[in-house]
Design a protein around this motif. Structure first.
Motif, PDB file in Angstrom:
ATOM      1  N   PHE A 196       0.784  -1.227   0.000  1.00  0.00           N
ATOM      2  CA  PHE A 196       0.000   0.000   0.000  1.00  0.00           C
ATOM      3  C   PHE A 196       0.817   1.279   0.000  1.00  0.00           C
ATOM      4  O   PHE A 196       0.282   2.340  -0.253  1.00  0.00           O
ATOM      5  CB  PHE A 196      -0.915   0.056   1.229  1.00  0.00           C
ATOM      6  N   GLY A 197       2.080   1.209   0.315  1.00  0.00           N
ATOM      7  CA  GLY A 197       2.835   2.445   0.509  1.00  0.00           C
ATOM      8  C   GLY A 197       2.607   2.926   1.925  1.00  0.00           C
ATOM      9  O   GLY A 197       3.187   2.410   2.868  1.00  0.00           O
ATOM     10  N   ARG A 198       1.712   3.873   2.125  1.00  0.00           N
ATOM     11  CA  ARG A 198       1.394   4.378   3.462  1.00  0.00           C
ATOM     12  C   ARG A 198       0.468   3.370   4.150  1.00  0.00           C
ATOM     13  O   ARG A 198      -0.653   3.156   3.725  1.00  0.00           O
ATOM     14  CB  ARG A 198       0.712   5.729   3.383  1.00  0.00           C
ATOM     15  N   ARG A 199       0.967   2.788   5.232  1.00  0.00           N
ATOM     16  CA  ARG A 199       0.179   1.813   5.988  1.00  0.00           C
ATOM     17  C   ARG A 199      -0.459   2.468   7.198  1.00  0.00           C
ATOM     18  O   ARG A 199       0.146   3.307   7.853  1.00  0.00           O
ATOM     19  CB  ARG A 199       1.057   0.647   6.447  1.00  0.00           C
ATOM     20  N   ALA A 241       1.214   1.990  -8.630  1.00  0.00           N
ATOM     21  CA  ALA A 241       1.132   0.664  -8.002  1.00  0.00           C
ATOM     22  C   ALA A 241       0.645   0.681  -6.551  1.00  0.00           C
ATOM     23  O   ALA A 241      -0.254  -0.079  -6.181  1.00  0.00           O
ATOM     24  CB  ALA A 241       2.481  -0.045  -8.095  1.00  0.00           C
ATOM     25  N   ALA A 242       1.217   1.525  -5.692  1.00  0.00           N
ATOM     26  CA  ALA A 242       0.822   1.532  -4.277  1.00  0.00           C
ATOM     27  C   ALA A 242      -0.622   2.001  -4.113  1.00  0.00           C
ATOM     28  O   ALA A 242      -1.379   1.445  -3.315  1.00  0.00           O
ATOM     29  CB  ALA A 242       1.764   2.406  -3.450  1.00  0.00           C
ATOM     30  N   ARG A 243      -1.035   3.016  -4.870  1.00  0.00           N
ATOM     31  CA  ARG A 243      -2.426   3.495  -4.813  1.00  0.00           C
ATOM     32  C   ARG A 243      -3.370   2.435  -5.378  1.00  0.00           C
ATOM     33  O   ARG A 243      -4.470   2.246  -4.874  1.00  0.00           O
ATOM     34  CB  ARG A 243      -2.589   4.808  -5.582  1.00  0.00           C
ATOM     35  N   ALA A 244      -2.934   1.754  -6.438  1.00  0.00           N
ATOM     36  CA  ALA A 244      -3.767   0.692  -7.019  1.00  0.00           C
ATOM     37  C   ALA A 244      -3.977  -0.437  -6.014  1.00  0.00           C
ATOM     38  O   ALA A 244      -5.080  -0.980  -5.895  1.00  0.00           O
ATOM     39  CB  ALA A 244      -3.135   0.161  -8.302  1.00  0.00           C
ATOM     40  N   ALA A 245      -2.942  -0.786  -5.274  1.00  0.00           N
ATOM     41  CA  ALA A 245      -3.066  -1.839  -4.251  1.00  0.00           C
ATOM     42  C   ALA A 245      -4.054  -1.406  -3.165  1.00  0.00           C
ATOM     43  O   ALA A 245      -4.891  -2.199  -2.726  1.00  0.00           O
ATOM     44  CB  ALA A 245      -1.701  -2.150  -3.640  1.00  0.00           C
ATOM     45  N   ALA A 246      -3.978  -0.140  -2.733  1.00  0.00           N
ATOM     46  CA  ALA A 246      -4.914   0.375  -1.734  1.00  0.00           C
ATOM     47  C   ALA A 246      -6.335   0.368  -2.281  1.00  0.00           C
ATOM     48  O   ALA A 246      -7.280   0.002  -1.583  1.00  0.00           O
ATOM     49  CB  ALA A 246      -4.508   1.786  -1.308  1.00  0.00           C
ATOM     50  N   PHE A 247      -6.487   0.765  -3.530  1.00  0.00           N
ATOM     51  CA  PHE A 247      -7.804   0.747  -4.157  1.00  0.00           C
ATOM     52  C   PHE A 247      -8.379  -0.665  -4.180  1.00  0.00           C
ATOM     53  O   PHE A 247      -9.547  -0.881  -3.867  1.00  0.00           O
ATOM     54  CB  PHE A 247      -7.723   1.304  -5.584  1.00  0.00           C
ATOM     55  N   GLU A 248      -7.574  -1.631  -4.535  1.00  0.00           N
ATOM     56  CA  GLU A 248      -8.050  -3.003  -4.719  1.00  0.00           C
ATOM     57  C   GLU A 248      -8.388  -3.710  -3.418  1.00  0.00           C
ATOM     58  O   GLU A 248      -9.294  -4.553  -3.400  1.00  0.00           O
ATOM     59  CB  GLU A 248      -7.005  -3.813  -5.489  1.00  0.00           C
ATOM     60  N   GLN A 295      -4.498   8.215   7.581  1.00  0.00           N
ATOM     61  CA  GLN A 295      -4.924   8.136   6.189  1.00  0.00           C
ATOM     62  C   GLN A 295      -4.057   7.128   5.426  1.00  0.00           C
ATOM     63  O   GLN A 295      -3.854   7.230   4.228  1.00  0.00           O
ATOM     64  CB  GLN A 295      -4.928   9.502   5.494  1.00  0.00           C
ATOM     65  N   GLY A 296      -3.578   6.141   6.168  1.00  0.00           N
ATOM     66  CA  GLY A 296      -2.871   5.009   5.572  1.00  0.00           C
ATOM     67  C   GLY A 296      -3.864   3.874   5.350  1.00  0.00           C
ATOM     68  O   GLY A 296      -5.055   3.999   5.647  1.00  0.00           O
ATOM     69  N   TRP A 297      -3.365   2.749   4.864  1.00  0.00           N
ATOM     70  CA  TRP A 297      -4.224   1.650   4.438  1.00  0.00           C
ATOM     71  C   TRP A 297      -3.923   0.374   5.202  1.00  0.00           C
ATOM     72  O   TRP A 297      -2.786   0.111   5.566  1.00  0.00           O
ATOM     73  CB  TRP A 297      -4.048   1.423   2.937  1.00  0.00           C
ATOM     74  N   SER A 298      -4.962  -0.415   5.393  1.00  0.00           N
ATOM     75  CA  SER A 298      -4.843  -1.710   6.057  1.00  0.00           C
ATOM     76  C   SER A 298      -5.624  -2.741   5.250  1.00  0.00           C
ATOM     77  O   SER A 298      -6.735  -2.460   4.783  1.00  0.00           O
ATOM     78  CB  SER A 298      -5.419  -1.630   7.474  1.00  0.00           C
TER      79      SER A 298
END
Length: 172
Positions: free
Chosen positions: A22-25, A49-56, A65-68
């Motif tokens: 995700f990049g920012r976790r 790529a990192a934004r696409a992974a967060a989107f998916e 505002q990171g992703w899990s």
């Protein structure tokens, strides 16, 4: 289930090993929403790529505002929920580009209401994952209930993708 009428259920992030890319976790224990609203100003088909992974497959942590990749269901009180609405609205206005505060508040309420729906009928400690796709210009989300850290779901439905609230959220 709690007998306190002021408690509802929402999502919190759990520890993430970083393998989702995700990049920012998000940090473990952050309040979370599904997060499709974070892509409102972007073309999901053109994400790096990192934004696409967060989107998916990401849930948006409301502290960083990171992703899990995974969240758990926990109780939340009304006062905390109100604060999260304001925090998410401010972020949508400042970082995502909502045109004004009223629009940002409406989107924040919608996103939090959706997260509340996802968590409402799940047992505290239940864990969820999301799969998000762009189809015919609409965002489609599917959720997988994993059980809890102490009581994994078993049986024929364990780990299968399903829509927890009885519909796939489209166009949000």
């Amino acid at each position: 289930m709690s007998t306190d009428p002021f408690l509802r259920r929402l999502l919190r992030t759990v520890a993430d090993d970083g393998s989702a890319g995700f990049g920012r976790r998000a940090q473990p224990g952050e309040w979370a929403v599904p997060g499709a609203c974070a892509f409102a100003a972007e073309d999901p088909a053109q994400l790096p790529a990192a934004r696409a992974a967060a989107f998916e497959s990401g849930f948006l942590g409301l502290g960083s505002q990171g992703w899990s990749a995974e969240v758990e269901v926990v109780d939340i009180d009304a006062r905390t929920l109100d604060g999260l609405t304001l925090r998410l609205a401010a972020w949508l206005r400042e970082e995502v580009g909502a045109p004004d505060l009223d629009t940002a508040l409406a989107v924040a309420r919608e996103e939090l209401d959706y997260a509340l729906q996802l968590a409402a009928d799940a047992a505290p400690g239940s864990r969820l994952r999301v799969t998000r796709r762009l189809r015919d210009g609409d965002i489609h989300e599917e959720y997988r209930l994993l059980g809890s850290a102490t009581q994994p779901q078993t049986g024929s439905g364990a780990g299968s993708l399903f829509d927890l609230v009885g519909r796939v959220r489209d166009g949000h």
